[in-house]
Scaffold this active site. Structure first.
Site, PDB file in Angstrom:
ATOM      1  N   ASP A   1      25.037 -24.921  -0.973  1.00 32.16           N
ATOM      2  CA  ASP A   1      25.912 -25.752  -0.142  1.00 32.16           C
ATOM      3  C   ASP A   1      25.207 -26.365   1.074  1.00 32.16           C
ATOM      4  O   ASP A   1      25.591 -26.110   2.214  1.00 32.16           O
ATOM      5  CB  ASP A   1      27.142 -24.942   0.281  1.00 32.16           C
TER       6      ASP A   1
ATOM      7  N   HIS B   1      24.851 -29.754   1.361  1.00 33.73           N
ATOM      8  CA  HIS B   1      25.684 -30.933   1.680  1.00 33.73           C
ATOM      9  C   HIS B   1      24.932 -31.992   2.480  1.00 33.73           C
ATOM     10  O   HIS B   1      25.457 -32.514   3.477  1.00 33.73           O
ATOM     11  CB  HIS B   1      26.960 -30.515   2.417  1.00 33.73           C
TER      12      HIS B   1
ATOM     13  N   ASP C   1      25.675 -28.258  -4.685  1.00 35.97           N
ATOM     14  CA  ASP C   1      25.986 -29.015  -3.470  1.00 35.97           C
ATOM     15  C   ASP C   1      24.758 -29.199  -2.581  1.00 35.97           C
ATOM     16  O   ASP C   1      24.833 -28.998  -1.363  1.00 35.97           O
ATOM     17  CB  ASP C   1      27.130 -28.353  -2.675  1.00 35.97           C
TER      18      ASP C   1
ATOM     19  N   HIS D   1      30.149 -31.304  -5.400  1.00 41.30           N
ATOM     20  CA  HIS D   1      29.986 -32.538  -4.636  1.00 41.30           C
ATOM     21  C   HIS D   1      28.941 -33.482  -5.203  1.00 41.30           C
ATOM     22  O   HIS D   1      29.106 -34.685  -5.138  1.00 41.30           O
ATOM     23  CB  HIS D   1      29.647 -32.236  -3.174  1.00 41.30           C
TER      24      HIS D   1
ATOM     25  N   HIS E   1      28.068 -22.272  -9.479  1.00 47.33           N
ATOM     26  CA  HIS E   1      28.699 -22.924  -8.333  1.00 47.33           C
ATOM     27  C   HIS E   1      30.217 -22.847  -8.488  1.00 47.33           C
ATOM     28  O   HIS E   1      30.876 -23.821  -8.799  1.00 47.33           O
ATOM     29  CB  HIS E   1      28.226 -24.385  -8.237  1.00 47.33           C
TER      30      HIS E   1
ATOM     31  N   HIS F   1      29.269 -22.693  -3.686  1.00 43.22           N
ATOM     32  CA  HIS F   1      30.631 -23.234  -3.650  1.00 43.22           C
ATOM     33  C   HIS F   1      31.506 -22.554  -2.597  1.00 43.22           C
ATOM     34  O   HIS F   1      32.289 -23.213  -1.928  1.00 43.22           O
ATOM     35  CB  HIS F   1      31.316 -23.151  -5.022  1.00 43.22           C
TER      36      HIS F   1
ATOM     37  N   HIS G   1      32.130 -21.344   0.810  1.00 41.69           N
ATOM     38  CA  HIS G   1      31.476 -21.555   2.101  1.00 41.69           C
ATOM     39  C   HIS G   1      31.672 -20.358   3.022  1.00 41.69           C
ATOM     40  O   HIS G   1      32.175 -20.497   4.132  1.00 41.69           O
ATOM     41  CB  HIS G   1      31.980 -22.847   2.752  1.00 41.69           C
TER      42      HIS G   1
END
Ligand SMILES: [Mn+2]
Length: 416
Positions: free
Chosen positions: A10, A12, A49, A85, A163, A196, A198
């Site tokens: 994650d 991002h 992600d 994402h 994920h 996935h 958080h």
């Protein structure tokens, strides 16, 4: 010999509209990879992600690619699964490009009947994985996934990369979203590298025939909620060492800047009062916001005026003058009195809905005769039309869906 690897999830990259936050996120990723290189790890696992969207800002992609390339050149391999994402059902994702260029290696899971087993040649580690699909469609994959070949493979340390949330281990804030039951995971892996979720978690499921399950949480943060959590505890990644059945995990914090979280209840105040109090607050803070990310949540129902009438840019400037690196405002739960509906009663859902709309519509001041007469009905019909979801099964395109909604709305409003 022990296998040593990093487990990241994650990231991002490309998230945030604020340029400074975007840059800090990229900086966290670069720092993480240079730490992995300096520690001479065998490989890096990214559990989904990596990017915030399938086709992110190319400058961010370029910078991230340079960092990954340097890591590869130093001899570390990078393994990855798509996250929810950076996966795209229709377009080629930037991850596909990076995989084609040899910067990273995707663990394929397109064919549930034959999930790929990737061998990390220098260490002999075996990796299998499950990529995320759009909106929880990976459930279908897990239901059908044939893990038996991977489960039988006894020639090296086994690692499973995924994920998804696990049903049995969902944190409170994900309690209403779908997860995967643990029983659908392959058994017998030494390490389960999750993404996935958080929120950091380490779970031992060796007793039930699985192994160590780890979620590192976001490397930096992807939104307001993440940053708020980051004001309470560090974000980072894991360095894992596996020797035979022995697993050693070490969480590595990535500390770039501090986060200060402020909350302000605006209930019962007027818009101008709120603006004044916030400015006062900003001028009263001392060095505690210097160089930090300042989160400001303003919530509650205003007595008078609208949220849009509050001069938030003046508040932002005041915090900047105090040395705040970023001022991140959250006014999602700040409402105007006019918008609130009084308590309504009715025999059933439909009746309550009708009365609530009629009431709100009567209180709404407008010169438009059509809306004055038909406001309640129009609002009800619009709500019904907007609550129709996009048909994902039939692969309805987002653009087509939007056009359809706009056309329906125009018809309801009598302007087509
Ligand atoms: Mn994520």
């Amino acid at each position: 010999m022990a296998i040593r690897f990093a487990h990241i999830a994650d990231v991002h990259l490309g998230a945030f509209r604020d340029a400074t936050l975007r840059e800090l996120n990229l900086e966290a990723f670069k720092r993480c990879l240079s730490e992995c290189t300096a520690a001479k790890l065998d490989f890096v696992i990214i559990a989904g992600d990596l990017f915030h969207v399938a086709l992110p800002d190319m400058r961010v992609v370029d910078e991230a690619t340079k960092a990954m390339r340097a890591c590869r050149d130093a001899g570390l391999r990078i393994y990855l699964v798509y996250g929810s994402h950076d996966y795209s059902p229709t377009a080629t994702s930037v991850i596909d490009v990076l995989a084609s260029a040899g910067v990273l290696r995707k663990i394929h899971s397109d064919d549930a009947a034959h999930p790929e087993i990737v061998v990390d040649a220098p260490t002999g580690a075996r990796l299998a994985g499950a990529c995320a699909r759009a909106r929880g469609l990976e459930n279908g994959f897990f239901e059908k996934a044939a893990w038996s070949e991977f489960e039988r493979d006894a020639s090296g340390t086994k690692i499973f990369v995924f994920h998804s949330a696990i049903d049995e281990h969902k944190p409170e804030f994900l309690s209403r979203s779908e997860g995967i039951p643990l029983a659908q995971f392959p058994r017998g892996c030494t390490y389960y590298a999750g993404g996935h979720v958080h929120e950091r978690a380490e779970i031992d499921e060796t007793q039930r025939g699985f192994g160590r399950i780890v979620f590192p949480g976001p490397l930096f943060s992807a939104d307001y909620r993440d940053l708020e959590a980051a004001s309470r505890h560090d974000c980072g990644y894991y360095v894992v060492e596996i020797e035979g059945k022995q697993v050693k995990t070490e969480f590595k914090s990535i500390k770039l800047v501090g986060v200060v979280s402020l909350e302000f209840n605006a209930a019962g105040k007027s818009a101008s009062e709120v603006g004044a109090v916030l400015l006062e607050k900003a001028s009263a803070v001392g060095t505690e916001v210097e160089g930090k990310i300042v989160l400001a949540k303003v919530f509650g129902e205003l007595r008078e005026g609208k949220p849009g009438e509050i001069d938030f840019s003046a508040v932002r400037e005041a915090f900047a003058a105090r040395g705040a690196k970023v001022f991140y405002l959250n006014r999602g739960q700040l409402t105007a009195r006019e918008a609130a509906v009084q308590r309504v009663e009715g025999a059933n859902k439909r009746e309550i809905e009708e009365r609530a709309f009629a009431q709100a519509s009567a209180a709404f001041e407008t010169k438009n005769a059509f809306l004055r007469a038909e406001g309640g009905r129009v609002a009800r019909e619009l709500l019904r039309s907007f609550s129709k979801a996009r048909d994902e099964e039939a692969k309805e395109k987002k653009g087509d869906y939007e056009t359809k909604l706009v056309r329906e709305a125009a018809k309801i409003l009598g302007i087509d």
